[in-house]
Design a protein around this motif. Structure first.
Motif, short mmCIF file in Angstrom:
data_model
loop_
_atom_site.label_atom_id
_atom_site.label_comp_id
_atom_site.label_asym_id
_atom_site.label_seq_id
_atom_site.Cartn_x
_atom_site.Cartn_y
_atom_site.Cartn_z
N LEU A 147 13.39 41.70 -8.29
CA LEU A 147 13.93 40.59 -7.51
C LEU A 147 15.40 40.82 -7.19
N LEU A 148 16.14 41.40 -8.12
CA LEU A 148 17.54 41.72 -7.88
C LEU A 148 17.69 42.66 -6.69
N LEU A 149 16.80 43.66 -6.58
CA LEU A 149 16.87 44.57 -5.44
C LEU A 149 16.68 43.81 -4.13
N ALA A 150 15.74 42.90 -4.09
CA ALA A 150 15.53 42.09 -2.89
C ALA A 150 16.79 41.27 -2.57
N GLU A 151 17.41 40.72 -3.59
CA GLU A 151 18.64 39.93 -3.40
C GLU A 151 19.77 40.80 -2.87
N ILE A 152 19.88 42.02 -3.35
CA ILE A 152 20.93 42.93 -2.88
C ILE A 152 20.71 43.29 -1.41
N CYS A 153 19.46 43.54 -1.02
CA CYS A 153 19.16 43.78 0.39
C CYS A 153 19.57 42.58 1.24
N ALA A 154 19.24 41.39 0.74
CA ALA A 154 19.58 40.17 1.47
C ALA A 154 21.09 40.04 1.64
N GLN A 155 21.84 40.29 0.56
CA GLN A 155 23.29 40.14 0.59
C GLN A 155 23.96 41.17 1.49
N LYS A 156 23.46 42.39 1.47
CA LYS A 156 24.12 43.47 2.21
C LYS A 156 23.61 43.61 3.65
N GLY A 157 22.58 42.84 4.00
CA GLY A 157 22.15 42.80 5.38
C GLY A 157 21.10 43.82 5.75
N GLN A 158 20.53 44.52 4.78
CA GLN A 158 19.45 45.45 5.10
C GLN A 158 18.11 44.72 5.08
N ARG A 159 17.21 45.12 5.97
CA ARG A 159 15.85 44.58 5.94
C ARG A 159 15.09 45.33 4.86
N GLY A 160 14.81 44.63 3.75
CA GLY A 160 14.18 45.27 2.61
C GLY A 160 12.78 44.75 2.37
N LEU A 161 11.85 45.66 2.18
CA LEU A 161 10.50 45.32 1.74
C LEU A 161 10.37 45.89 0.34
N VAL A 162 10.21 45.01 -0.64
CA VAL A 162 10.38 45.39 -2.04
C VAL A 162 9.12 45.11 -2.84
N GLY A 163 8.73 46.06 -3.65
CA GLY A 163 7.57 45.88 -4.51
C GLY A 163 7.91 46.00 -5.98
N LYS A 164 7.46 45.01 -6.76
CA LYS A 164 7.44 45.16 -8.22
C LYS A 164 6.28 46.11 -8.55
N VAL A 165 6.58 47.23 -9.17
CA VAL A 165 5.57 48.24 -9.43
C VAL A 165 4.61 47.77 -10.52
N VAL A 166 3.32 48.04 -10.31
CA VAL A 166 2.32 47.76 -11.34
C VAL A 166 1.78 49.08 -11.87
#
Length: 454
Positions: A147-166
């Motif tokens: 979730l932190l990675l998604a938040e960093i993408c949001a803050q820095k303006g990159q379009r991020g598609l992020v998966g929690k690995v299973v």
């Protein structure tokens, strides 16, 4: 005419098709409040001069300097975000040994959110500086760090598609790095999906949750079925690895008596929002299933040279109707640059066509009709990536997001070899694709917002 939040004047290169480049010389590009390209105006169009006279001199009116050019932002379809911390090392073992010796111990460290913050923040900055405006990320098994990675993408303006690995199978994953069990993995994946969807409500460029079984060998049947159900329930993107190497391909065949593609499909993991990395060993039947379900391939040519034991037959798969884009596959691919991977895609295709064993006769050495051009590699890095994700990105075209790189061919530290003031523009495009370094990428814009400047 006053509805445009940004107007750019300059020359752009964009894919018209997989093989043809459109050169938009001295065009006007008008961006609306949503960050989408609302109108593109050619110099001969009636309103061209009127728009210039109306908007010139205002802060939102940008005229590119001499030697500056627009390219679409790159779309990276396969990034292992936690592995950025080991990029450039650990390339000396086969895939199975590489995962257990180097990669799993590193990824286990992301239970520490301070460590995750430092690596992920730097990675997103680095990818933006290399022209990557959209990235499809594998994170780790840790819900909070993902979730932190998604938040960093949001803050820095990159379009991020992020998966929690299973990765829950106790027989295939180390005890120090795996999901506790299938039930836990599915519960945390659903919580992650809901949290990212909530975050996305506040993000202009978009951040998206991705259902992410690492690959079949790491997951139990229960987890795989549950992930397929979650992807359907929440209409999410899906990503995994498919038929990457001899070992991975044969493991799945022994476990299910079928290839990766059909096993993934049985669990509901192939759809028009699925991107499968590598896929080098797809049979014609596997590839037909990809085409039928709309599943895309993330082609990772540099990584494949180290770990895949083969070259992806790009032309064969594209002719079968499969969407394909490029991925860096950090850190199996040691560079964050899709420029490097575009060049390698061309090189690998030529090696596949020509063959590599000089002891064989020339007509027996390679696979005919395998080569691609730099135009096609550019398409894979841009429009092909957007089509693979079913998102309107990767083209400089009306109705697409204003995701662009502004390339400076004259920057003193990395001047491109352009010496004729009347150099053919297509030649300039080729020189950009083969010679650009991060120093040449002056600005990067995502969804109409400037997110990087040098």
């Amino acid at each position: 005419m006053n509805n445009y939040t940004q107007i750019f004047v300059g020359t752009a290169f964009t894919s018209d098709s997989s093989e043809k480049i459109s050169i938009l010389k001295d065009y006007l590009f008008c961006i609306n409040h949503s960050g989408m390209i609302s109108k593109i105006v050619a110099p001969q169009d009636e309103e061209y001069q009127l728009l210039i006279e109306t908007h010139k001199g205002q802060d939102h009116f940008h005229v590119l300097d001499d030697g500056h050019y627009l390219l679409p932002g790159f779309v990276d379809l396969h990034v292992h975000a936690p592995q950025w911390a080991q990029s450039g090392t650990a390339q000396d073992l086969p895939l199975y040994d590489w995962l257990n010796t180097y990669t799993f111990p590193l990824e286990a460290k992301y239970s520490d959110l301070d460590f995750a913050q430092s690596v992920y923040g730097n990675l997103v900055d680095t990818l933006l500086a290399n022209g990557t405006t959209t990235a499809l990320y594998f994170a780790t098994v840790h819900k909070e760090a993902s979730l932190l990675l998604a938040e960093i993408c949001a803050q820095k303006g990159q379009r991020g598609l992020v998966g929690k690995v299973v990765m829950d199978d106790p027989e295939q994953n180390p005890p120090y790095y795996r999901d506790q069990d299938a039930e836990t993995a599915l519960r945390e994946t659903e919580e992650f999906i809901l949290a990212v969807k909530e975050l996305n409500k506040t993000v202009k460029q978009g951040v998206y949750p991705v259902v992410t079984p690492r690959f079949i060998p790491s997951c139990s049947d229960e987890a795989l079925k549950g992930l397929g159900d979650l992807a359907l329930k929440y209409d999410t993107h899906i990503q995994s690895h498919c038929s990457e190497s001899d070992w991975a391909h044969h493991y799945v065949k022994e476990r299910f008596n079928k290839h990766d593609a059909f096993a993934l499909n049985d669990f509901g993991l192939l759809s028009d929002k699925s991107v499968m990395a590598h896929s080098n060993f797809l049979s014609d039947e596997d590839a037909a299933l990809f085409a039928e379900t709309g599943t895309a391939i993330a082609h990772c040519p540099l990584s494949n040279a180290y770990f895949a034991n083969s070259v992806l037959p790009l032309h064969r798969f594209r002719k079968m109707g499969i969407d394909i884009g490029l991925g860096t596959d950090i850190s199996a691919g040691a560079t964050p640059s899709l420029y490097d991977n575009a060049k390698q895609a061309v090189i690998s295709s030529r090696m596949l066509e020509d063959g590599v064993n000089a002891n064989l006769p020339a007509d027996e050495r390679g696979v005919a009709n395998s080569r691609i051009t730099i135009n096609e590699a550019f398409y894979l890095a841009t429009a092909g990536g957007g089509e693979s994700l079913s998102i309107p990105v990767g083209r400089i075209k009306e109705g697409y997001a204003w995701d662009v790189q502004i390339i400076d061919t004259k920057v003193p530290a990395a001047k491109l070899p352009i010496f004729d003031p009347n150099e053919d523009l297509y030649d300039i495009f080729q020189k950009i694709m083969y010679n650009v370094r991060p120093e040449n990428i002056r600005e990067v814009w995502v969804q109409g917002e400037k997110v990087h400047t040098r």
